[in-house]
Scaffold this motif. Structure first.
Motif, PDB file in Angstrom:
ATOM      1  N   PRO A 100      38.931  47.179  42.466  1.00 22.25           N
ATOM      2  CA  PRO A 100      39.981  46.150  42.531  1.00 22.25           C
ATOM      3  C   PRO A 100      41.367  46.776  42.672  1.00 22.25           C
ATOM      4  O   PRO A 100      41.639  47.843  42.112  1.00 22.25           O
ATOM      5  N   SER A 101      42.253  46.094  43.387  1.00 23.74           N
ATOM      6  CA  SER A 101      43.587  46.639  43.668  1.00 23.74           C
ATOM      7  C   SER A 101      44.582  46.199  42.597  1.00 23.74           C
ATOM      8  O   SER A 101      45.578  45.507  42.867  1.00 23.74           O
ATOM      9  N   TYR A 102      44.321  46.622  41.363  1.00 23.62           N
ATOM     10  CA  TYR A 102      45.169  46.199  40.247  1.00 23.62           C
ATOM     11  C   TYR A 102      46.624  46.633  40.430  1.00 23.62           C
ATOM     12  O   TYR A 102      47.551  45.873  40.138  1.00 23.62           O
ATOM     13  N   ALA A 103      46.822  47.866  40.895  1.00 23.83           N
ATOM     14  CA  ALA A 103      48.192  48.392  41.024  1.00 23.83           C
ATOM     15  C   ALA A 103      49.000  47.570  42.022  1.00 23.83           C
ATOM     16  O   ALA A 103      50.179  47.281  41.792  1.00 23.83           O
ATOM     17  N   LYS A 123      54.640  30.841  36.816  1.00 30.45           N
ATOM     18  CA  LYS A 123      53.235  30.547  36.557  1.00 30.45           C
ATOM     19  C   LYS A 123      52.406  31.191  37.669  1.00 30.45           C
ATOM     20  O   LYS A 123      52.737  31.052  38.847  1.00 30.45           O
ATOM     21  N   LEU A 124      51.337  31.869  37.303  1.00 27.72           N
ATOM     22  CA  LEU A 124      50.485  32.543  38.280  1.00 27.72           C
ATOM     23  C   LEU A 124      49.206  31.755  38.484  1.00 27.72           C
ATOM     24  O   LEU A 124      48.420  31.558  37.553  1.00 27.72           O
ATOM     25  N   ILE A 125      48.996  31.290  39.726  1.00 28.31           N
ATOM     26  CA  ILE A 125      47.799  30.509  40.063  1.00 28.31           C
ATOM     27  C   ILE A 125      46.670  31.461  40.451  1.00 28.31           C
ATOM     28  O   ILE A 125      46.789  32.245  41.393  1.00 28.31           O
ATOM     29  N   PHE A 126      45.541  31.360  39.743  1.00 24.19           N
ATOM     30  CA  PHE A 126      44.427  32.298  39.939  1.00 24.19           C
ATOM     31  C   PHE A 126      43.470  31.910  41.062  1.00 24.19           C
ATOM     32  O   PHE A 126      42.879  32.782  41.679  1.00 24.19           O
ATOM     33  N   GLU A 127      43.197  30.644  41.263  1.00 25.29           N
ATOM     34  CA  GLU A 127      42.062  30.125  42.042  1.00 25.29           C
ATOM     35  C   GLU A 127      40.762  30.541  41.349  1.00 25.29           C
ATOM     36  O   GLU A 127      39.935  31.304  41.872  1.00 25.29           O
ATOM     37  N   THR A 128      40.581  30.009  40.144  1.00 25.65           N
ATOM     38  CA  THR A 128      39.466  30.422  39.296  1.00 25.65           C
ATOM     39  C   THR A 128      38.101  30.142  39.902  1.00 25.65           C
ATOM     40  O   THR A 128      37.124  30.828  39.569  1.00 25.65           O
ATOM     41  N   SER A 129      38.004  29.163  40.788  1.00 26.29           N
ATOM     42  CA  SER A 129      36.706  28.859  41.403  1.00 26.29           C
ATOM     43  C   SER A 129      36.184  30.017  42.233  1.00 26.29           C
ATOM     44  O   SER A 129      34.983  30.101  42.509  1.00 26.29           O
ATOM     45  N   GLN A 130      37.077  30.921  42.628  1.00 25.06           N
ATOM     46  CA  GLN A 130      36.691  32.039  43.483  1.00 25.06           C
ATOM     47  C   GLN A 130      36.511  33.344  42.711  1.00 25.06           C
ATOM     48  O   GLN A 130      36.180  34.370  43.300  1.00 25.06           O
ATOM     49  N   PRO A 133      34.303  35.663  35.654  1.00 22.97           N
ATOM     50  CA  PRO A 133      34.988  35.715  34.358  1.00 22.97           C
ATOM     51  C   PRO A 133      35.749  37.025  34.144  1.00 22.97           C
ATOM     52  O   PRO A 133      36.872  37.018  33.620  1.00 22.97           O
ATOM     53  N   GLN A 134      35.171  38.137  34.569  1.00 19.62           N
ATOM     54  CA  GLN A 134      35.840  39.421  34.402  1.00 19.62           C
ATOM     55  C   GLN A 134      37.129  39.481  35.224  1.00 19.62           C
ATOM     56  O   GLN A 134      38.143  40.032  34.771  1.00 19.62           O
ATOM     57  N   GLN A 135      37.103  38.911  36.416  1.00 17.64           N
ATOM     58  CA  GLN A 135      38.291  38.897  37.266  1.00 17.64           C
ATOM     59  C   GLN A 135      39.368  37.978  36.697  1.00 17.64           C
ATOM     60  O   GLN A 135      40.565  38.267  36.798  1.00 17.64           O
ATOM     61  N   ILE A 136      38.976  36.877  36.085  1.00 14.75           N
ATOM     62  CA  ILE A 136      39.927  35.970  35.440  1.00 14.75           C
ATOM     63  C   ILE A 136      40.620  36.670  34.276  1.00 14.75           C
ATOM     64  O   ILE A 136      41.837  36.570  34.097  1.00 14.75           O
ATOM     65  N   VAL A 137      39.857  37.407  33.484  1.00 19.37           N
ATOM     66  CA  VAL A 137      40.446  38.161  32.369  1.00 19.37           C
ATOM     67  C   VAL A 137      41.401  39.231  32.897  1.00 19.37           C
ATOM     68  O   VAL A 137      42.511  39.407  32.370  1.00 19.37           O
ATOM     69  N   ALA A 138      41.008  39.921  33.966  1.00 22.97           N
ATOM     70  CA  ALA A 138      41.879  40.950  34.545  1.00 22.97           C
ATOM     71  C   ALA A 138      43.173  40.337  35.058  1.00 22.97           C
ATOM     72  O   ALA A 138      44.265  40.893  34.849  1.00 22.97           O
ATOM     73  N   ALA A 139      43.084  39.192  35.723  1.00 21.16           N
ATOM     74  CA  ALA A 139      44.284  38.532  36.243  1.00 21.16           C
ATOM     75  C   ALA A 139      45.208  38.103  35.111  1.00 21.16           C
ATOM     76  O   ALA A 139      46.438  38.183  35.225  1.00 21.16           O
ATOM     77  N   THR A 140      44.627  37.645  34.010  1.00 21.78           N
ATOM     78  CA  THR A 140      45.434  37.265  32.853  1.00 21.78           C
ATOM     79  C   THR A 140      46.198  38.462  32.312  1.00 21.78           C
ATOM     80  O   THR A 140      47.395  38.370  31.997  1.00 21.78           O
ATOM     81  N   LEU A 142      47.074  41.164  33.960  1.00 20.31           N
ATOM     82  CA  LEU A 142      48.091  41.562  34.934  1.00 20.31           C
ATOM     83  C   LEU A 142      49.318  40.651  34.844  1.00 20.31           C
ATOM     84  O   LEU A 142      50.458  41.118  34.923  1.00 20.31           O
ATOM     85  N   ALA A 143      49.097  39.361  34.669  1.00 21.12           N
ATOM     86  CA  ALA A 143      50.215  38.430  34.524  1.00 21.12           C
ATOM     87  C   ALA A 143      51.030  38.758  33.279  1.00 21.12           C
ATOM     88  O   ALA A 143      52.268  38.729  33.303  1.00 21.12           O
ATOM     89  N   ALA A 144      50.345  39.072  32.188  1.00 21.50           N
ATOM     90  CA  ALA A 144      51.036  39.425  30.955  1.00 21.50           C
ATOM     91  C   ALA A 144      51.809  40.738  31.117  1.00 21.50           C
ATOM     92  O   ALA A 144      52.950  40.858  30.658  1.00 21.50           O
ATOM     93  N   ALA A 145      51.195  41.704  31.779  1.00 20.22           N
ATOM     94  CA  ALA A 145      51.845  43.001  31.977  1.00 20.22           C
ATOM     95  C   ALA A 145      53.106  42.882  32.824  1.00 20.22           C
ATOM     96  O   ALA A 145      54.052  43.659  32.671  1.00 20.22           O
TER      97      ALA A 145
END
Length: 238
Positions: A100-103, A123-130, A133-140, A142-145
């Motif tokens: 994943p391209s976290y950086a 506000k960061l829109i994830f598109e959770t349907s796509q 769960p692991q990617q949703i946690v990672a996106a959360t 990244l938003a916090a960071a």
């Protein structure tokens, strides 16, 4: 209940008259914000002067794959036009690369935060349907960071909208980050967007952690909560 709602109009064929109606409804019902595309921000700001209803603008909508430069320019333009909140679409395909391209994601989010500093609400829109769960946690994380203010489920234009499971997972991820010492995570909230069209649906996502609701059915929801019909009159037998 009304103060939980971002009253939303994001159709590509939306008109100035529809935005006028949106703002009149928001002023009457005292919603949190109206949420519109960039071209309608100035109109909404003017129509809502003297009220406590904010104006939210989408950025990178709805695919999220716009360049960082384009997103930053759109964010700056929205703030200059008077937007108080930005709903930014995550470049979620970058979470699906291997690795994943976290950086790259974090760099983009920090650029957007710099372009729209506090008190603008991001506000960061994830598109959770796509996402998994692991990617949703990672996106959360990244938003916090990046110092954003909110994580949001969906655009409403791709796949299913918000689910109880998505909201619970996002809220739980924020709580875990706070427990691990990420102080910023404790100030963030979850927005459930897409498919919330009734009082029951609103209550279900709020019960598991949603602090804001994005919907085009805001008037219907508050009238239902008051026991009124769609025309604002008392509903027979409700």
């Amino acid at each position: 209940m009304a103060k939980l709602i971002d009253h939303t109009l994001l159709k590509l064929d939306a008109t100035e008259e529809q935005v006028k109606t949106l703002c009149e409804e928001a002023r009457t019902e005292k919603f949190a914000t109206v949420c519109v595309r960039l071209g309608f921000v100035e109109q909404a700001v003017e129509l809502l002067k003297g009220s406590d209803v904010g104006v939210a603008c989408v950025v990178g909508f709805h695919e999220g794959t716009h360049s960082t430069e384009d997103k930053v320019n759109e964010a700056k333009a929205a703030i200059a036009a008077g937007a108080t909140e930005l709903d930014i679409v995550l470049n979620w395909p970058l979470l699906q690369t291997q690795p994943p391209s976290y950086a790259a994601i974090l760099s983009e989010l920090r650029a957007l935060r710099a372009a729209a500093p506090s008190p603008a609400v991001l506000k960061l829109i994830f598109e959770t349907s796509q996402l998994s769960p692991q990617q949703i946690v990672a996106a959360t994380a990244l938003a916090a960071a990046a110092g954003l203010d909110c994580v949001k489920t969906s655009t409403g234009f791709c796949g299913r909208g918000a689910s109880v499971q998505d909201v619970r997972l996002m809220k739980g991820a924020l709580e875990e980050l706070q427990r691990r010492g990420w102080e910023g995570a404790g100030k963030m909230f979850v927005k459930a967007s897409g498919g919330v069209r009734s009082v029951g649906e609103l209550k279900r996502v709020v019960a598991v952690g949603a602090g804001r609701i994005g919907t085009s059915s805001g008037v219907k929801i508050v009238r239902e909560a008051r026991g009124e019909g769609v025309d604002g009159q008392a509903a027979s037998g409700y």
